[in-house]
Scaffold this motif. Structure first.
Motif, PDB file in Angstrom:
ATOM      1  N   GLY A   1      -6.616  12.613 -15.616  1.00  0.00           N
ATOM      2  CA  GLY A   1      -5.188  12.913 -15.570  1.00  0.00           C
ATOM      3  C   GLY A   1      -4.665  13.098 -14.161  1.00  0.00           C
ATOM      4  N   GLY A   2      -5.335  12.471 -13.193  1.00  0.00           N
ATOM      5  CA  GLY A   2      -4.876  12.539 -11.813  1.00  0.00           C
ATOM      6  C   GLY A   2      -5.332  13.745 -11.034  1.00  0.00           C
TER       7      GLY A   2
ATOM      8  N   ILE B   1     -10.423  24.449  -5.764  1.00  0.00           N
ATOM      9  CA  ILE B   1      -9.665  23.428  -5.058  1.00  0.00           C
ATOM     10  C   ILE B   1      -9.197  22.407  -6.087  1.00  0.00           C
ATOM     11  CG2 ILE B   1      -9.796  21.500  -3.434  1.00  0.00           C
ATOM     12  CD1 ILE B   1     -11.648  23.078  -1.720  1.00  0.00           C
ATOM     13  N   ALA B   2      -7.943  22.025  -5.980  1.00  0.00           N
ATOM     14  CA  ALA B   2      -7.398  20.991  -6.860  1.00  0.00           C
ATOM     15  C   ALA B   2      -7.466  19.650  -6.124  1.00  0.00           C
ATOM     16  CB  ALA B   2      -5.962  21.318  -7.252  1.00  0.00           C
ATOM     17  N   PHE B   3      -8.338  18.768  -6.599  1.00  0.00           N
ATOM     18  CA  PHE B   3      -8.436  17.423  -6.038  1.00  0.00           C
ATOM     19  C   PHE B   3      -7.466  16.506  -6.775  1.00  0.00           C
ATOM     20  CE2 PHE B   3     -12.646  19.240  -5.154  1.00  0.00           C
ATOM     21  CZ  PHE B   3     -12.742  19.005  -3.790  1.00  0.00           C
ATOM     22  N   ARG B   4      -6.645  15.773  -6.020  1.00  0.00           N
ATOM     23  CA  ARG B   4      -5.661  14.858  -6.608  1.00  0.00           C
ATOM     24  C   ARG B   4      -6.072  13.416  -6.308  1.00  0.00           C
ATOM     25  NH1 ARG B   4      -2.805  18.292  -9.916  1.00  0.00           N
ATOM     26  NH2 ARG B   4      -2.054  20.102  -8.738  1.00  0.00           N
ATOM     27  N   SER B   5      -5.915  12.545  -7.301  1.00  0.00           N
ATOM     28  CA  SER B   5      -6.235  11.134  -7.120  1.00  0.00           C
ATOM     29  C   SER B   5      -5.441  10.312  -8.120  1.00  0.00           C
ATOM     30  CB  SER B   5      -7.735  10.886  -7.313  1.00  0.00           C
ATOM     31  OG  SER B   5      -8.030   9.500  -7.284  1.00  0.00           O
TER      32      SER B   5
ATOM     33  N   MET C   1       0.859  -1.170   0.000  1.00  0.00           N
ATOM     34  CA  MET C   1       0.000   0.000   0.000  1.00  0.00           C
ATOM     35  C   MET C   1       0.899   1.224   0.000  1.00  0.00           C
ATOM     36  SD  MET C   1      -2.895   1.165   2.694  1.00  0.00           S
ATOM     37  CE  MET C   1      -3.869  -0.222   2.218  1.00  0.00           C
ATOM     38  N   LYS C   2       0.614   2.204  -0.829  1.00  0.00           N
ATOM     39  CA  LYS C   2       1.468   3.361  -0.939  1.00  0.00           C
ATOM     40  C   LYS C   2       1.300   4.267   0.278  1.00  0.00           C
ATOM     41  CE  LYS C   2       1.345   3.430  -5.972  1.00  0.00           C
ATOM     42  NZ  LYS C   2       1.002   4.210  -7.147  1.00  0.00           N
ATOM     43  N   PRO C   3       2.388   4.865   0.764  1.00  0.00           N
ATOM     44  CA  PRO C   3       2.258   5.801   1.861  1.00  0.00           C
ATOM     45  C   PRO C   3       1.585   7.066   1.369  1.00  0.00           C
ATOM     46  CG  PRO C   3       4.541   5.155   1.501  1.00  0.00           C
ATOM     47  CD  PRO C   3       3.716   4.573   0.393  1.00  0.00           C
ATOM     48  N   ARG C   4       0.734   7.567   2.162  1.00  0.00           N
ATOM     49  CA  ARG C   4       0.057   8.807   1.782  1.00  0.00           C
ATOM     50  C   ARG C   4       0.958   9.987   2.077  1.00  0.00           C
ATOM     51  NH1 ARG C   4      -5.472   7.628   4.847  1.00  0.00           N
ATOM     52  NH2 ARG C   4      -4.056   6.340   6.027  1.00  0.00           N
ATOM     53  N   ILE C   5       0.980  11.010   1.179  1.00  0.00           N
ATOM     54  CA  ILE C   5       1.851  12.163   1.329  1.00  0.00           C
ATOM     55  C   ILE C   5       1.354  13.037   2.467  1.00  0.00           C
ATOM     56  CG2 ILE C   5       0.561  13.472  -0.401  1.00  0.00           C
ATOM     57  CD1 ILE C   5       3.179  14.819  -1.141  1.00  0.00           C
ATOM     58  N   ALA C   6       2.235  13.437   3.322  1.00  0.00           N
ATOM     59  CA  ALA C   6       1.830  14.270   4.450  1.00  0.00           C
ATOM     60  C   ALA C   6       1.646  15.708   3.975  1.00  0.00           C
ATOM     61  CB  ALA C   6       2.897  14.217   5.517  1.00  0.00           C
TER      62      ALA C   6
ATOM     63  N   VAL D   1      -6.260  19.014  -2.317  1.00  0.00           N
ATOM     64  CA  VAL D   1      -6.822  17.953  -1.487  1.00  0.00           C
ATOM     65  C   VAL D   1      -6.565  16.617  -2.168  1.00  0.00           C
ATOM     66  CG1 VAL D   1      -8.930  16.945  -0.543  1.00  0.00           C
ATOM     67  CG2 VAL D   1      -8.602  19.418  -0.485  1.00  0.00           C
ATOM     68  N   ARG D   2      -5.953  15.695  -1.449  1.00  0.00           N
ATOM     69  CA  ARG D   2      -5.710  14.355  -1.988  1.00  0.00           C
ATOM     70  C   ARG D   2      -6.856  13.447  -1.584  1.00  0.00           C
ATOM     71  NH1 ARG D   2      -0.990  13.845  -4.387  1.00  0.00           N
ATOM     72  NH2 ARG D   2       0.579  15.463  -4.030  1.00  0.00           N
ATOM     73  N   LEU D   3      -7.489  12.865  -2.574  1.00  0.00           N
ATOM     74  CA  LEU D   3      -8.658  12.024  -2.335  1.00  0.00           C
ATOM     75  C   LEU D   3      -8.238  10.618  -1.920  1.00  0.00           C
ATOM     76  CD1 LEU D   3     -10.854  13.067  -5.395  1.00  0.00           C
ATOM     77  CD2 LEU D   3     -11.006  13.914  -3.051  1.00  0.00           C
ATOM     78  N   PRO D   4      -8.987   9.991  -1.016  1.00  0.00           N
ATOM     79  CA  PRO D   4      -8.677   8.611  -0.645  1.00  0.00           C
ATOM     80  C   PRO D   4      -8.959   7.650  -1.791  1.00  0.00           C
ATOM     81  CG  PRO D   4     -10.735   9.316   0.367  1.00  0.00           C
ATOM     82  CD  PRO D   4     -10.139  10.539  -0.264  1.00  0.00           C
ATOM     83  N   GLU D   5      -8.329   6.500  -1.741  1.00  0.00           N
ATOM     84  CA  GLU D   5      -8.478   5.495  -2.798  1.00  0.00           C
ATOM     85  C   GLU D   5      -9.828   4.781  -2.678  1.00  0.00           C
ATOM     86  OE1 GLU D   5      -6.223   1.392  -4.317  1.00  0.00           O
ATOM     87  OE2 GLU D   5      -5.601   2.436  -2.501  1.00  0.00           O
ATOM     88  N   LEU D   6     -10.497   4.589  -3.812  1.00  0.00           N
ATOM     89  CA  LEU D   6     -11.732   3.819  -3.834  1.00  0.00           C
ATOM     90  C   LEU D   6     -11.394   2.336  -3.977  1.00  0.00           C
ATOM     91  CD1 LEU D   6     -14.157   5.911  -6.095  1.00  0.00           C
ATOM     92  CD2 LEU D   6     -13.847   5.976  -3.622  1.00  0.00           C
ATOM     93  N   LEU D   7     -12.160   1.503  -3.304  1.00  0.00           N
ATOM     94  CA  LEU D   7     -11.931   0.064  -3.347  1.00  0.00           C
ATOM     95  C   LEU D   7     -12.803  -0.578  -4.417  1.00  0.00           C
ATOM     96  CD1 LEU D   7     -11.838  -0.692   0.488  1.00  0.00           C
ATOM     97  CD2 LEU D   7      -9.918  -0.288  -1.069  1.00  0.00           C
ATOM     98  N   PRO D   8     -12.257  -1.517  -5.191  1.00  0.00           N
ATOM     99  CA  PRO D   8     -13.053  -2.165  -6.239  1.00  0.00           C
ATOM    100  C   PRO D   8     -14.201  -2.970  -5.659  1.00  0.00           C
ATOM    101  CG  PRO D   8     -10.960  -3.293  -5.930  1.00  0.00           C
ATOM    102  CD  PRO D   8     -10.886  -2.046  -5.119  1.00  0.00           C
ATOM    103  N   ALA D   9     -15.344  -2.947  -6.349  1.00  0.00           N
ATOM    104  CA  ALA D   9     -16.524  -3.716  -5.925  1.00  0.00           C
ATOM    105  C   ALA D   9     -16.471  -5.072  -6.612  1.00  0.00           C
ATOM    106  CB  ALA D   9     -17.799  -2.959  -6.287  1.00  0.00           C
ATOM    107  N   ARG D  10     -16.143  -6.118  -5.867  1.00  0.00           N
ATOM    108  CA  ARG D  10     -15.959  -7.457  -6.437  1.00  0.00           C
ATOM    109  C   ARG D  10     -17.253  -8.251  -6.301  1.00  0.00           C
ATOM    110  NH1 ARG D  10     -10.183  -7.408  -3.554  1.00  0.00           N
ATOM    111  NH2 ARG D  10     -11.552  -7.317  -1.742  1.00  0.00           N
ATOM    112  N   GLN D  11     -17.742  -8.812  -7.414  1.00  0.00           N
ATOM    113  CA  GLN D  11     -19.043  -9.470  -7.457  1.00  0.00           C
ATOM    114  C   GLN D  11     -18.962 -10.968  -7.710  1.00  0.00           C
ATOM    115  OE1 GLN D  11     -20.933  -6.512 -10.354  1.00  0.00           O
ATOM    116  NE2 GLN D  11     -22.581  -6.792  -8.872  1.00  0.00           N
ATOM    117  N   TRP D  12     -17.771 -11.500  -7.959  1.00  0.00           N
ATOM    118  CA  TRP D  12     -17.644 -12.925  -8.258  1.00  0.00           C
ATOM    119  C   TRP D  12     -16.453 -13.487  -7.490  1.00  0.00           C
ATOM    120  CZ3 TRP D  12     -21.773 -14.466 -10.941  1.00  0.00           C
ATOM    121  CH2 TRP D  12     -22.411 -13.541 -11.757  1.00  0.00           C
ATOM    122  N   ALA D  13     -16.570 -14.756  -7.135  1.00  0.00           N
ATOM    123  CA  ALA D  13     -15.478 -15.417  -6.412  1.00  0.00           C
ATOM    124  C   ALA D  13     -15.491 -16.909  -6.704  1.00  0.00           C
ATOM    125  CB  ALA D  13     -15.603 -15.174  -4.905  1.00  0.00           C
ATOM    126  N   VAL D  14     -14.309 -17.505  -6.762  1.00  0.00           N
ATOM    127  CA  VAL D  14     -14.135 -18.946  -6.952  1.00  0.00           C
ATOM    128  C   VAL D  14     -13.248 -19.467  -5.837  1.00  0.00           C
ATOM    129  CG1 VAL D  14     -13.123 -20.730  -8.402  1.00  0.00           C
ATOM    130  CG2 VAL D  14     -14.489 -18.933  -9.440  1.00  0.00           C
TER     131      VAL D  14
END
Length: 426
Positions: free
Chosen positions: A203-204, A179-183, A1-6, A241-254
């Motif tokens: 473009g981030g 405000i410049a939102f970064r992601s 997991m990448k460290p978040r910039i302070a 403002v640096r936006l938090p990471e969104l988590l993928p929505a996983r719908q299938w599993a084996v």
């Protein structure tokens, strides 16, 4: 997991020099110099320094102070921004400022920031106020920093008096503007309070107009992206403002699994998650063989085919974490509960090839997933109850694994089967 910039902001309110009493309308704005808060460690982070400088400048101006420029020209060749009072006061006096703010920070670990900020009166080179803040860098850090800066400002005002009223009103009316939102994730849609669409990250970054919103305001944001979980979060209004990471929505599993109750076998499950990463339903299939001991007489191999339906729910979020003495610990596992039912047809190689069909209920059983990514290790108990219907080989009751135990009257001991496996999600 990448460290978040302070991203640290140091705000100083600097006030009037000793002068004859005047009205608020006649009072001249207090000049202040905000020196770059820099890292005491060897690592140099120019982007962080730039972000900090812009943030501090806006905070100071919004508070009603005039920020004096030109102190960089007074530095000796190769000299960094000052960290201590005498040199900072000297440079601030050189540009006509009454107060100076210095600061420095370190990063004790990848997720924490230790910040120290000082406010100096330049004429007497006297420290008016200071604070130190050491905490995990997450969404709560800005709120903690805002509170510490407010205390620093109050201490400074006791010495200098309030800033110019007209300057405060002008700064408040001007607002942040944008405000410049970064992601790192393009395609994220940013909504203010879940209603006003500020735009989509491309473009981030996303440059969003916020009008008269002032620095330090609390922003309630909703972040959306197709194929990802929607996230509601709160941030502090600063230029970047640096936006938090969104988590993928996983719908299938084996699942691929091994069961201790059927050791000579392998099984699998295919699951659909109608509520991504939370609720799942699916079908299970397991093939195993029951082989008699070597040299046994009148005992024959039996094949078992186990087919059934499964349903379950997770009890912990995708990336669970807990707070212990102010430190945030990320847990590398999830737990949940699984249930279901099924049938187990059995085929014997004995003469006449007898067959049986055993129906069972899988009682609610806890399960553990080690890992929080797309591939995890699974462990669960296998608490089955045989219905003992006509044509079955197993009597009504719990389906347990029997292992040799000389301490038992019949030489066998019943143990609860467990299942180990690996799960692939997408």
């Amino acid at each position: 997991m990448k460290p978040r910039i302070a991203a640290l902001t140091a705000v100083v309110l600097l006030l009037a020099l000793t002068a004859p009493p005047v009205t608020a309308q006649e009072q001249l704005p207090v000049k202040a110099v905000v020196f770059t808060v820099r890292n005491l460690e060897a690592e140099v982070d120019a982007d962080f320094d730039k972000l900090l400088s812009e943030t501090v400048r806006l905070e100071i101006e919004s508070a009603g102070y005039t920020v004096a420029d030109g102190w960089e020209k007074l530095l000796d060749g190769g000299e960094p921004a000052p960290l201590h009072g005498p040199r900072a006061a000297e440079l601030a006096r050189g540009v006509g400022a009454a107060l100076a703010v210095t600061g420095f920070y370190t990063r004790p670990d990848a997720g924490s920031v230790a910040l120290s900020v000082q406010c100096w009166e330049t004429a007497g080179e006297t420290m008016l106020a200071s604070f130190t803040l050491s905490a995990p860098f997450d969404l709560s850090y800005y709120n903690l920093l805002h509170d510490r800066l407010a205390g620093l400002v109050r201490s400074a005002e006791e010495f200098t008096g309030p800033p110019r009223i007209e300057a405060i009103e002008v700064a408040a009316a001007r607002g942040l503007g944008t405000i410049a939102f970064r992601s790192e994730q393009d395609g994220v849609e940013v909504l203010l309070a879940g209603e006003k669409n500020l735009g989509t990250v491309a473009g981030g970054k996303l440059e969003a107009s916020v009008g008269l919103l002032s620095t330090g305001s609390r922003l309630e944001l909703e972040l959306r992206k197709d194929g990802f979980h929607t996230l509601e979060t709160a941030v502090t209004a600063i230029p970047i403002v640096r936006l938090p990471e969104l988590l993928p929505a996983r719908q299938w599993a084996v699942d691929l699994a091994w069961n201790s109750g059927q050791p000579l076998g392998v099984g699998g499950t295919f699951n659909w998650l109608p509520v991504p990463d939370w609720v799942f339903v699916g079908g299970a299939l397991h093939l195993s063989a029951q082989v008699p001991p070597w040299g046994a007489v009148d005992q024959f191999t039996v094949l078992h085919l186990d087919a059934g339906a499964r349903a379950g729910i997770y009890l912990l979020p995708m990336k669970p974490e807990i707070s212990v003495f102010g430190a945030v610990l990320k847990l590398p596992f999830r737990i949940g509960v699984l249930t279901g039912f099924g049938a187990m047809p059995s085929f014997s190689f004995a003469p006449g090839h007898p067959m049986w069909l055993d129906w069972y209920i899988l009682m609610p059983s806890p399960f553990l997933e080690i890992g929080t990514g797309t591939t995890v290790i699974t462990f669960r108990t296998d608490q089955r109850y045989s219905l003992g219907l006509p044509g079955s080989a197993i009597e009504r009751g719990w389906m347990m694994r029997k292992v040799p135990d000389a301490t038992e009257d019949d030489g066998m001991r019943e143990v609860l089967p467990v299942q180990l496996g690996v799960t692939f999600k997408w």
